[in-house]
Write a protein that holds these residues in place. Structure first.
Motif, short mmCIF file in Angstrom:
data_model
loop_
_atom_site.label_atom_id
_atom_site.label_comp_id
_atom_site.label_asym_id
_atom_site.label_seq_id
_atom_site.Cartn_x
_atom_site.Cartn_y
_atom_site.Cartn_z
N SER A 34 0.80 -1.22 0.00
CA SER A 34 0.00 0.00 0.00
C SER A 34 0.84 1.28 0.00
N ALA A 296 -12.86 10.49 4.95
CA ALA A 296 -11.79 10.11 5.86
C ALA A 296 -12.11 10.55 7.29
N CYS A 336 1.13 9.09 6.96
CA CYS A 336 0.75 8.47 5.69
C CYS A 336 0.47 9.53 4.63
N TYR A 337 -0.11 10.64 5.05
CA TYR A 337 -0.29 11.77 4.14
C TYR A 337 1.08 12.27 3.65
N LYS A 340 2.71 9.94 1.04
CA LYS A 340 2.13 10.13 -0.30
C LYS A 340 2.57 11.47 -0.89
N THR A 352 -6.73 11.64 2.69
CA THR A 352 -7.76 10.91 1.95
C THR A 352 -8.13 9.61 2.66
N VAL A 353 -9.17 8.97 2.16
CA VAL A 353 -9.55 7.65 2.67
C VAL A 353 -8.40 6.67 2.52
N GLU A 354 -7.71 6.75 1.39
CA GLU A 354 -6.57 5.86 1.14
C GLU A 354 -5.47 6.08 2.19
N ASP A 355 -5.18 7.33 2.50
CA ASP A 355 -4.18 7.63 3.54
C ASP A 355 -4.60 7.04 4.87
N GLN A 357 -6.73 4.57 5.49
CA GLN A 357 -6.74 3.10 5.50
C GLN A 357 -5.33 2.55 5.72
N LEU A 358 -4.33 3.22 5.14
CA LEU A 358 -2.94 2.81 5.38
C LEU A 358 -2.56 3.05 6.83
#
Length: 420
Positions: A34, A296, A336-337, A340, A352-355, A357-358
Motif C-alpha cells: 500500500s 476520511a 501516511c499523508y 504520499k 484521503t480515505v486511502e491515507d 486506510q494505510l
C-alpha cells in the motif's frame, strides 16, 4: 506482571488477535503493497540485496519521514492538535541489520546535517552567534539536546543503535540526565512546552517541542524496556515496537538499484527543503494544517471510538497502550499523508480515505507487534507453578495457560496435576 488477570489475558493475547509471526508477516506485506513505490521499492531492495528485515526498514523510513518533516505539518481532529512525531523501537538479535535499516533510511538527512555543519563552521568565523542547523541527534548530553532543540524550531530526531543505556539512566532516580530525558520523551510526544535551566547556558524554553525517536534493543534486554518504572511513567506506551519478523538467508552479489536510492533521497530532501523554508520564515509562516476529507473524517471518528472501546475492554498493559494508540491514529494518518505527498512532491491539504486506510493498517500492525513483545517477554521468566495456581483460582483452562505462557502442553499438564 502478576496484576494481569489470566482470563483477560487469554482474550487480549489470543493467537487469533493477529500477533503470530505468520499474521504479522501478512500484515507487513499488505502495508508494503500500500506504500508509494518510492518507499516500498527501497524496503524490498534492501531486503533482497542487503538482507535488511522489511519491518525494520519500514520503521526506519517512517522515522526518517517524521524527522525530515518536523513540526511543519499538523492536524486538528476531534478537538486535538497532533504532529507526525513518533517513537520507534526495533527488537532483535545482534547482527539482525537494525543499524543498516537506520543507515539507509537516514542517509539523506545525515547528508543534509553534514552540509549544514560545514556551513555553520564557515559562518562561525564571521559571526560567533550563528546557530547550528541539525535534524538528527545521536549520542548527546541532555544539555546538548536542549541546545540543538533551541536552535532548530522544527524539532529533532533522536537515533540510537542501542537504547538500553538510555533506559537504564531513565530508571535511575539519581541520574539527573536520566530524569530529564524521561521528561523530554514524555512531554515532547504530545508537543508540550519544555523548559530547562543550565549552569552555563541559562534557560531554554521550547514552546512547541517535537522529538521523534528511533532505537534498537536486543531480545535478551527487552525486559529493561518493560521495567515497572517505565511502564508506570507511561513511557513504554509511547513506543511503536518492531520485533524481527522477516529474514533473508541468501547473500546477494547485486547492489541496490541506484535509481531506487536516488528517488528515495530526493523524496526525503523535498521534506527537508519544506522544513528549511518553514524555519527560515518561522516568524511569519505558521505550520501547515492538514485537513481530512469528509469520508476520511467519518472513518477516523468511527475507528477512534473502536480504539476507545478496546481500551475499556482490555486489561493492563494493553488498556494503557490502546489509549496511546488513539493518539497514534492522528500521528500515523498524518505520516501516511506525508508519505504520499512527499513521493509526488505536492502537499495538498487533505488526508484521503486511502491515507487513513494505510494508517489503520500501520496501527493494527504495531498494536499486534506490541502484543507479540508483551507475550514473549512478560512470561519468559514466569513461575509456572504460580501461574497455574493463579489460573485455577480464576477457573481458567490448561489451554489458556499454554496460550499465554509459552510452555508446551506436556509441561503444563505435568505441573497442572500437582497443583491443588
Amino acid at each position: 506482571m502478576e496484576h494481569l488477570k489470566i482470563k483477560r489475558l487469554t482474550e487480549d493475547l489470543s493467537e487469533k488477535t493477529g500477533h503470530t509471526k505468520e499474521a504479522l508477516t501478512s500484515q507487513l506485506e499488505s502495508i508494503i503493497d500500500s506504500l508509494p513505490d518510492t518507499y516500498s521499492n527501497l524496503i524490498n531492495e534492501a531486503f533482497d540485496k542487503k538482507r535488511v528485515p522489511k519491518e525494520y526498514m519500514l520503521s526506519a523510513i517512517l522515522f526518517s519521514v517524521s524527522s525530515a518533516a518536523g513540526c511543519t505539518f499538523y492536524t486538528y481532529q476531534n478537538n486535538y492538535e497532533n504532529y507526525a512525531n513518533a517513537y520507534f523501537l526495533v527488537v532483535g538479535s545482534r547482527g539482525d541489520a537494525k543499524s543498516e535499516a537506520l543507515k539507509l533510511a537516514t542517509k539523506p538527512i545525515m547528508d543534509f546535517d553534514n552540509k549544514s555543519f560545514d556551513t555553520f563552521q564557515n559562518d562561525l568565523q564571521q559571526n560567533q552567534d550563528v546557530k547550528q542547523k541539525q535534524v538528527l541527534l545521536q549520542k548527546a548530553s541532555i544539555e546538548k539536546a536542549y541546545t540543538i532543540m533551541d536552535y532548530n524550531s522544527s524539532g529533532i530526531g533522536i537515533r540510537l543503535d542501542e537504547v538500553r543505556s538510555t533506559f537504564e539512566k531513565i530508571k535511575n532516580p539519581n541520574s539527573r540526565d536520566g530524569l530529564e530525558w524521561e521528561r523530554v520523551l514524555l512531554s515532547a510526544f504530545s508537543n508540550d512546552t519544555l523548559s530547562y535551566t543550565t549552569k552555563t547556558s541559562g534557560v531554554y524554553r521550547i514552546k512547541n517541542s517535537y522529538v521523534t525517536f528511533f532505537g534498537g534493543i536486543q531480545n535478551q534486554l527487552l525486559n529493561s524496556f518493560f521495567d515497572r518504572s517505565l511502564i508506570n511513567s507511561g513511557l513504554t506506551d509511547r513506543f511503536l515496537l518492531t520485533p524481527n519478523i522477516t529474514s533473508n538467508k541468501h547473500i546477494s552479489r547485486e547492489l541496490i538499484d541506484h535509481q531506487v536510492i536516488d528517488r528515495f533521497n530526493k523524496t526525503i530532501n523535498s521534506l527537508l527543503n519544506y522544513r528549511s523554508d518553514f524555519e527560515d520564515n518561522n516568524q511569519e509562516v505558521d505550520a501547515t494544517r492538514v485537513y481530512y476529507s469528509d469520508d476520511a473524517d467519518d472513518l477516523f471518528f468511527e475507528y477512534s471510538q473502536k480504539l476507545l472501546d478496546l481500551k475499556y475492554q482490555s486489561t493492563s498493559p494493553l488498556s494503557e497502550y490502546y489509549a496511546k494508540m488513539m493518539i497514534y491514529l492522528h500521528k500515523l494518518a498524518l505520516l501516511c499523508y506525508l508519505l504520499k505527498s512527499s513521493s509526488i512532491r505536492t502537499y495538498e491539504q487533505h488526508i484521503t480515505v486511502e491515507d487513513f486506510q494505510l494508517a489503520k493498517k500501520l496501527l493494527s500492525f504495531y498494536i499486534n507487534c506490541f502484543k507479540s513483545c508483551v507475550k514473549s517477554n512478560a512470561y519468559s521468566e514466569i513461575d509456572l507453578k504460580k501461574l497455574i495456581s493463579y489460573a485455577k483460582k480464576n477457573n481458567a483452562t490448561q489451554k489458556s495457560v499454554v496460550e499465554i505462557s509459552g510452555y508446551s502442553k506436556s509441561q503444563v499438564s505435568k505441573v497442572w496435576s500437582k497443583i491443588k
